[in-house]
Write an enzyme that holds these catalytic residues in place. Structure first.
Site, PDB file in Angstrom:
ATOM      1  N   HIS A   1     -31.456   6.837  44.854  1.00 56.77           N
ATOM      2  CA  HIS A   1     -32.839   6.654  45.332  1.00 56.77           C
ATOM      3  C   HIS A   1     -32.836   6.145  46.781  1.00 56.77           C
ATOM      4  CE1 HIS A   1     -34.415   7.673  41.512  1.00 56.77           C
ATOM      5  NE2 HIS A   1     -34.004   6.587  40.894  1.00 56.77           N
TER       6      HIS A   1
ATOM      7  N   ASP B   1     -36.286  15.891  43.780  1.00 60.43           N
ATOM      8  CA  ASP B   1     -35.591  15.589  42.521  1.00 60.43           C
ATOM      9  C   ASP B   1     -34.074  15.583  42.703  1.00 60.43           C
ATOM     10  OD1 ASP B   1     -35.440  14.976  39.845  1.00 60.43           O
ATOM     11  OD2 ASP B   1     -35.603  17.055  39.162  1.00 60.43           O
TER      12      ASP B   1
ATOM     13  N   LEU C   1     -50.000  16.021  61.512  1.00 61.01           N
ATOM     14  CA  LEU C   1     -49.553  16.353  60.151  1.00 61.01           C
ATOM     15  C   LEU C   1     -50.248  15.463  59.110  1.00 61.01           C
ATOM     16  CD1 LEU C   1     -47.352  17.758  58.253  1.00 61.01           C
ATOM     17  CD2 LEU C   1     -45.987  15.711  58.667  1.00 61.01           C
TER      18      LEU C   1
HETATM   19  C1  IPE Z   1     -40.415  14.859  38.815  1.00 62.19           C
HETATM   20  O1  IPE Z   1     -39.082  14.581  38.589  1.00 62.19           O
HETATM   21  C2  IPE Z   1     -41.092  13.693  39.468  1.00 62.19           C
HETATM   22  C3  IPE Z   1     -40.617  13.344  40.805  1.00 62.19           C
HETATM   23  C4  IPE Z   1     -39.701  13.967  41.514  1.00 62.19           C
HETATM   24  C5  IPE Z   1     -41.260  12.234  41.389  1.00 62.19           C
HETATM   25  P1  IPE Z   1     -38.561  14.089  37.165  1.00 62.19           P
HETATM   26  O2  IPE Z   1     -37.091  13.930  37.296  1.00 62.19           O
HETATM   27  O3  IPE Z   1     -39.345  12.916  36.726  1.00 62.19           O
HETATM   28  O4  IPE Z   1     -38.927  15.322  36.222  1.00 62.19           O
HETATM   29  P2  IPE Z   1     -38.246  15.859  34.895  1.00 62.19           P
HETATM   30  O5  IPE Z   1     -38.193  14.723  33.946  1.00 62.19           O
HETATM   31  O6  IPE Z   1     -36.891  16.350  35.254  1.00 62.19           O
HETATM   32  O7  IPE Z   1     -39.124  16.986  34.444  1.00 62.19           O
HETATM   33  C1  IPE Z   2     -36.157  11.999  41.735  1.00 51.57           C
HETATM   34  O1  IPE Z   2     -34.847  11.845  41.303  1.00 51.57           O
HETATM   35  C2  IPE Z   2     -36.842  10.689  42.044  1.00 51.57           C
HETATM   36  C3  IPE Z   2     -37.832  10.273  41.047  1.00 51.57           C
HETATM   37  C4  IPE Z   2     -38.214  10.941  40.015  1.00 51.57           C
HETATM   38  C5  IPE Z   2     -38.461   8.993  41.259  1.00 51.57           C
HETATM   39  P1  IPE Z   2     -34.500  11.512  39.797  1.00 51.57           P
HETATM   40  O2  IPE Z   2     -34.468  10.039  39.623  1.00 51.57           O
HETATM   41  O3  IPE Z   2     -35.386  12.245  38.856  1.00 51.57           O
HETATM   42  O4  IPE Z   2     -33.024  12.076  39.708  1.00 51.57           O
HETATM   43  P2  IPE Z   2     -32.403  12.917  38.508  1.00 51.57           P
HETATM   44  O5  IPE Z   2     -33.314  14.088  38.275  1.00 51.57           O
HETATM   45  O6  IPE Z   2     -32.338  12.008  37.337  1.00 51.57           O
HETATM   46  O7  IPE Z   2     -31.076  13.334  39.021  1.00 51.57           O
HETATM   47 MG    MG Z   3     -35.298  14.056  37.992  1.00 50.70          MG
END
Ligand code: IPE
Ligand code: IPE
Ligand code: MG
Length: 242
Positions: free
Chosen positions: A31, A14, A125
Site C-alpha cells: 500500500h 489493484d 485536471l
Molecule cells: C477494488 O479492489 C477496490 C479498490 C481497488 C479500491 P479489491 O481488491 O477490493 O477488489 P476484489 O475484492 O478483488 O474484487
Molecule cells: C488495492 O490493492 C488497494 C485497495 C483495495 C485498498 P489490494 O489491497 O486489493 O491488493 P491485492 O488485490 O490484495 O493484491
Molecule cells: Mg485487490
C-alpha cells in the site's frame, strides 16, 4: 474511426497486497508503494491533457478487511492529502471525493473536505478519489432521493429519466468514464461506477499497481485510441454523426 484521447479515465488501483506478498513483505508495504504511484499517474494524466481522472482507492467492501490494514490505509490517505495538497494547488488540479465519506475517520474526512474546498476554484485536471465507495449504494441513494422528491410532489415518477437519475449520483460533475483501467490481472469492476460505465472501454493489465508507471498509462491510452466506440450503432452511423 478511432477514438481520440479519453477525456475521463477511471482506474481501479489493484494488486498492492499481492505485490508485497510476492516479495515476502507485509501487505501494508504494498500500500505504501502504491501510494507513491498515485502522484506519478496524476502528473502524467495532467501532462497528457486528460480532463478527468477518477481513482478507486477504497471500496465499501474494503471496510471488511483486517482492522490493522484498514487503519493503515486511512493513515496513508491522510498522509497523502497532507503531502500532496500543495502540489494539487500548484498544478491547478481540482480535487473531489465520492463515496460514503461519513464512514471515514473524522480527521480523514476533514482533510478530504479541506482539500476539496482548497481546490474548488481550480480549473485544470479534475481528480476524484472514490473512498468508501459502492456503485450499488450510490444507485440506491439516488433512488431514495428521487422517491423522496416524488413524495414531496417535486417530480412525477413518469418524469424520471437517465439524465435526472444521473444528477442524483455522486458523479454529477463528471462525464461517464471513457476508459477504465484495472491493474493486477483481475477482470472485474468490483462495484465501481456501475451506472456510469455503461459504455466505458475496459483495459485490464497484469501489472500490479505499485509497478504501474507513466509508460503503462500511455500504453492503456494507446489501446483506447485504437478502438472504435459504437454505442450500439454501426460504424457508418457513427461516422455520420461526427
Ligand atoms: C477494488 O479492489 C477496490 C479498490 C481497488 C479500491 P479489491 O481488491 O477490493 O477488489 P476484489 O475484492 O478483488 O474484487
Ligand atoms: C488495492 O490493492 C488497494 C485497495 C483495495 C485498498 P489490494 O489491497 O486489493 O491488493 P491485492 O488485490 O490484495 O493484491
Ligand atoms: Mg485487490
Amino acid at each position: 474511426m478511432s477514438s481520440g484521447l479519453p477525456k475521463h479515465i477511471a482506474i481501479i488501483m489493484d494488486g498492492n497486497g499481492r505485490w508485497a506478498e510476492r516479495r515476502g513483505r507485509p501487505r501494508i508495504y504494498g500500500h505504501i508503494k502504491g501510494c507513491g504511484r498515485v502522484r506519478e499517474i496524476i502528473r502524467e494524466a495532467d501532462r497528457l491533457g486528460i480532463k478527468q481522472l477518477t481513482l478507486y482507492a477504497f471500496s465499501t467492501e474494503n471496510w471488511g478487511r483486517p482492522t490493522a490494514e484498514v487503519t493503515v490505509l486511512m493513515q496513508l490517505l491522510k498522509k497523502w492529502l497532507i503531502r500532496e495538497r500543495r502540489e494539487l494547488i500548484k498544478r491547478n488540479i481540482r480535487f473531489r471525493a465520492i463515496g460514503n465519506l461519513e464512514r471515514l475517520p473524522m480527521d480523514a474526512r476533514k482533510l478530504v473536505r479541506e482539500s476539496e474546498e482548497l481546490s474548488a476554484g481550480n480549473t485544470g485536471l479534475e481528480l476524484t478519489f472514490a473512498l468508501s465507495y459502492s456503485g450499488r449504494d450510490e444507485i440506491i441513494d439516488a433512488a431514495k432521493s428521487l422517491a423522496r422528491r416524488a413524495m414531496n410532489g417535486e417530480l412525477l415518477p413518469e418524469d424520471i429519466n437517465q439524465e435526472i437519475f444521473s444528477m442524483e449520483l455522486d458523479t454529477v460533475a463528471l462525464r461517464d468514464p471513457d476508459l477504465l483501467i484495472r491493474t493486477s490481472g483481475e477482470q472485474r469492476i468490483s462495484n465501481f461506477m456501475l451506472w456510469q460505465m455503461a459504455y466505458t472501454e475496459f483495459y485490464f493489465t497484469d501489472t500490479m499497481w505499485p509497478d504501474f508507471r507513466a509508460v503503462n498509462l500511455r500504453l492503456a491510452i494507446d489501446s483506447y485510441t485504437r478502438r472504435e466506440r459504437r454505442f450500439g450503432l454501426t460504424s457508418s452511423k457513427i461516422e455520420a454523426t461526427i
